[in-house]
Design a protein around this motif. Structure first.
Motif, mmCIF file in Angstrom:
data_model
loop_
_atom_site.group_PDB
_atom_site.id
_atom_site.type_symbol
_atom_site.label_atom_id
_atom_site.label_comp_id
_atom_site.label_asym_id
_atom_site.label_seq_id
_atom_site.Cartn_x
_atom_site.Cartn_y
_atom_site.Cartn_z
ATOM 1 N N SER A 1 0.851 -1.201 0.000
ATOM 2 C CA SER A 1 0.000 0.000 0.000
ATOM 3 C C SER A 1 0.880 1.242 0.000
ATOM 4 C CB SER A 1 -0.906 0.009 1.235
ATOM 5 O OG SER A 1 -0.152 0.324 2.386
ATOM 6 N N GLY A 2 0.256 2.374 -0.262
ATOM 7 C CA GLY A 2 1.003 3.626 -0.232
ATOM 8 C C GLY A 2 1.600 3.888 1.145
ATOM 9 N N SER A 3 0.826 3.565 2.179
ATOM 10 C CA SER A 3 1.309 3.772 3.549
ATOM 11 C C SER A 3 2.591 2.981 3.801
ATOM 12 C CB SER A 3 0.257 3.324 4.558
ATOM 13 O OG SER A 3 -0.964 3.971 4.330
ATOM 14 N N TYR B 1 -0.243 14.347 3.209
ATOM 15 C CA TYR B 1 -0.878 13.050 3.466
ATOM 16 C C TYR B 1 0.011 11.962 2.876
ATOM 17 C CZ TYR B 1 -4.031 9.153 3.734
ATOM 18 O OH TYR B 1 -4.573 7.921 4.029
ATOM 19 N N HIS B 2 0.431 11.035 3.740
ATOM 20 C CA HIS B 2 1.302 9.961 3.270
ATOM 21 C C HIS B 2 0.789 8.591 3.678
ATOM 22 C CE1 HIS B 2 4.241 12.810 1.776
ATOM 23 N NE2 HIS B 2 4.232 13.441 2.934
ATOM 24 N N GLY B 3 -0.445 8.510 4.172
ATOM 25 C CA GLY B 3 -1.010 7.221 4.546
ATOM 26 C C GLY B 3 -1.442 7.194 5.996
ATOM 27 N N GLU C 1 4.924 15.290 -1.337
ATOM 28 C CA GLU C 1 4.137 14.849 -2.486
ATOM 29 C C GLU C 1 4.504 15.830 -3.599
ATOM 30 O OE1 GLU C 1 -0.233 14.303 -1.136
ATOM 31 O OE2 GLU C 1 0.825 15.134 0.583
ATOM 32 N N ASP D 1 6.816 11.121 -2.554
ATOM 33 C CA ASP D 1 5.679 10.215 -2.450
ATOM 34 C C ASP D 1 4.787 10.449 -3.668
ATOM 35 O OD1 ASP D 1 3.290 8.958 -1.947
ATOM 36 O OD2 ASP D 1 2.983 9.835 0.043
ATOM 37 N N VAL E 1 2.563 8.288 -4.710
ATOM 38 C CA VAL E 1 1.477 7.313 -4.623
ATOM 39 C C VAL E 1 0.242 7.822 -5.381
ATOM 40 C CG1 VAL E 1 -0.132 6.193 -3.018
ATOM 41 C CG2 VAL E 1 2.327 6.252 -2.503
ATOM 42 N N ALA E 2 -0.037 9.121 -5.266
ATOM 43 C CA ALA E 2 -1.181 9.696 -5.982
ATOM 44 C C ALA E 2 -0.773 10.233 -7.354
ATOM 45 C CB ALA E 2 -1.815 10.806 -5.156
ATOM 46 N N LYS F 1 -1.043 3.130 -5.519
ATOM 47 C CA LYS F 1 -2.303 3.364 -6.248
ATOM 48 C C LYS F 1 -2.325 2.911 -7.728
ATOM 49 C CE LYS F 1 -4.440 6.690 -3.204
ATOM 50 N NZ LYS F 1 -3.760 7.649 -2.358
#
Ligand SMILES: *Cc1c(COP(=O)(O)O)cnc(C)c1O
Length: 441
Positions: A113-115, A149-151, A204, A238, A240-241, A267
């Motif tokens: 997962s991203g977290s 936001y990183h998880g 991010e 990060d 992830v998004a 993601k």
């Protein structure tokens, strides 16, 4: 007859980021099938997937090439471990991620997962400096951005900055230093002051997603990279998004020609099919962990389903589709169309600001009484009109699959604009609907 899933849901489920009180009264909307840019519920109603099933889906649902890759993989093997063993998909995917990642990233560590991708980068950065020893062992601090936001795991929450999500847990978290998003001078001040104690800066790149689609000014990421270099601080990006085309390039870092020391991916990595994440790092970091077994420089971390073969097969097919369909190239006119369509939305009286980079859009409706649940109202109105969107507070987020057609994109933006107007009207004093709004805990 099988039991009603909506009833079973209400009896037994607890949904993520959801106030369960009131959940049963409105829904739940039960999605059974999907096709391209559409989700289809148990009644057969179709909805445009306006948030890519929470920022994951890339080429559309049920893409034939990814479906086929999963069928072929399941005929070979569903799972085998990465602890002590390898498998072809994991190895090939690592090579292909390295080939498309910013220069210098040469090693791939998988998780789910991203977290976890972020946890891994944080722990690696910390341990790397510890193992360098001497002065470097003082580098134990992390710098993060406000509204980051990183998880949701404790380490990733420690570097998070959204009070609504994170404040409760502060006593459980390690200390971090918060920098103002998009303000290079603030980052410079922090690193000038405490640079020698900092293990890594985490950002991010270009767009802070869950913070409300906060778009950084051009040059900010580049400036952060240079400040990190000046202070011998590692940079964790990060993506992830933002990764896998969401900002208009494969990775957001490319737009400022930045190569981070860690790149966190999740993601979109499997095209939105399977849980998989990857933390990429440099040969320098990797070599910092080498040594005889009894030196205990090992990275003692690994999730059980790490590098799952089905997930790797989906991820490889995802990359094939990017190449075969020239996804990034064909995305550009759609980004232009989206920008054009959003001009009309930005001009509406209900809208304070539209923030966008590539296919990541935040439509800010400004301050409203939280009890009015303005974003939630827009979601409900959009659902009635055939689109699924999910807000972040009073910001309506659009993040459609890259594979969406121009026609579907027009339809999504039109539905969103109508839904915003209807939601604001329904919340206005004297509106008959306002009085019947569900209670807010
Ligand atoms: C979603 C997200 C995460 C967390 O990913 P999960 O898979 O939900 O753990 C981390 N960082 C960013 C930037 C995200 O958008």
């Amino acid at each position: 007859m099988p039991a009603d899933p909506a009833q079973l849901d209400q009896d037994h489920l607890w949904h993520p980021f959801t106030q369960q009180q009131g959940w049963g009264e409105e829904g739940p909307l039960v999605i059974e099938r999907a096709e391209g840019a559409h989700l289809i519920d148990v009644e057969g109603r179709r909805y445009i997937d306006g948030h890519s099933s929470l920022w994951c889906n890339v080429h559309g649902h049920r893409h034939p090439a990814i479906d086929q890759a999963l069928r072929e993989q399941i005929d070979r093997m569903a799972h085998s471990t990465m602890l002590g063993l390898s498998h072809p998909g994991a190895a090939e995917l690592a090579a292909r991620l390295v080939a498309i990642a910013p220069p210098g990233l040469s090693r791939v560590f998988y998780s789910d997962s991203g977290s976890t991708a972020v946890e891994i980068a944080l722990k690696m950065a910390f341990q790397y400096h510890q193992q360098r020893g001497g002065e470097h062992a003082r580098r134990t601090a992390f710098v993060r951005l406000r509204e980051a936001y990183h998880g949701d795991t404790i380490g990733s929450v420690s570097v998070g900055g959204i009070d609504l999500f994170h404040a409760t847990y502060r006593p459980l978290l390690f200390e971090t230093h918060a920098a103002e998003p998009g303000d290079a001078a603030d980052m410079e001040r922090i690193l000038d002051k405490i640079g020698e104690e900092v293990a890594a800066v985490i950002v991010e790149p270009l767009v802070q997603g869950a913070g409300g689609i906060i778009v950084h000014p051009p040059g900010y990421l580049r400036a952060v990279r240079e400040l990190c270099d000046r202070h011998d601080v590692l940079l964790i990006c990060d993506e992830v998004a933002t990764g896998f085309g969401r900002t208009g390039t494969m990775f957001a870092c490319e737009q400022e020609e930045v190569a981070p020391d860690f790149l966190c991916l999740a993601k979109g990595i499997t095209g939105g099919y399977m849980p998989l994440a990857a933390t990429l790092t440099t040969e320098a970091v990797y070599e910092g962990f080498l040594g005889a077994a009894e030196e205990f420089r090992t990275f003692f971390h690994g999730h059980t389903y790490t590098g799952n073969p089905l997930a790797c097969a989906a991820a490889l097919a995802n990359l094939d589709v990017f190449e075969d369909e020239r996804t990034i190239e064909r995305l550009q006119p759609k980004i232009e169309l989206l920008a054009e369509l959003l001009e009309g939305v930005a001009a509406r009286p209900e809208v304070v600001e539209v923030r966008r980079r590539g296919f990541m859009v935040g439509i800010d409706l400004g301050d409203h009484d939280p009890a009015l649940r303005m974003g939630h109202r827009v979601t409900n109105e959009a659902r009635e009109r055939g689109a699924i969107v999910r807000p972040l507070g009073n910001t309506v987020v659009l993040m459609p699959p890259l594979g969406i057609s121009a026609e579907e994109l027009r339809s999504l933006v039109a539905i969103t604009a109508d839904s915003i107007a209807a939601a604001v009207a329904s919340a206005a004093p004297g509106s008959s609907v306002a009085g019947t709004a569900p209670p807010v805990a």
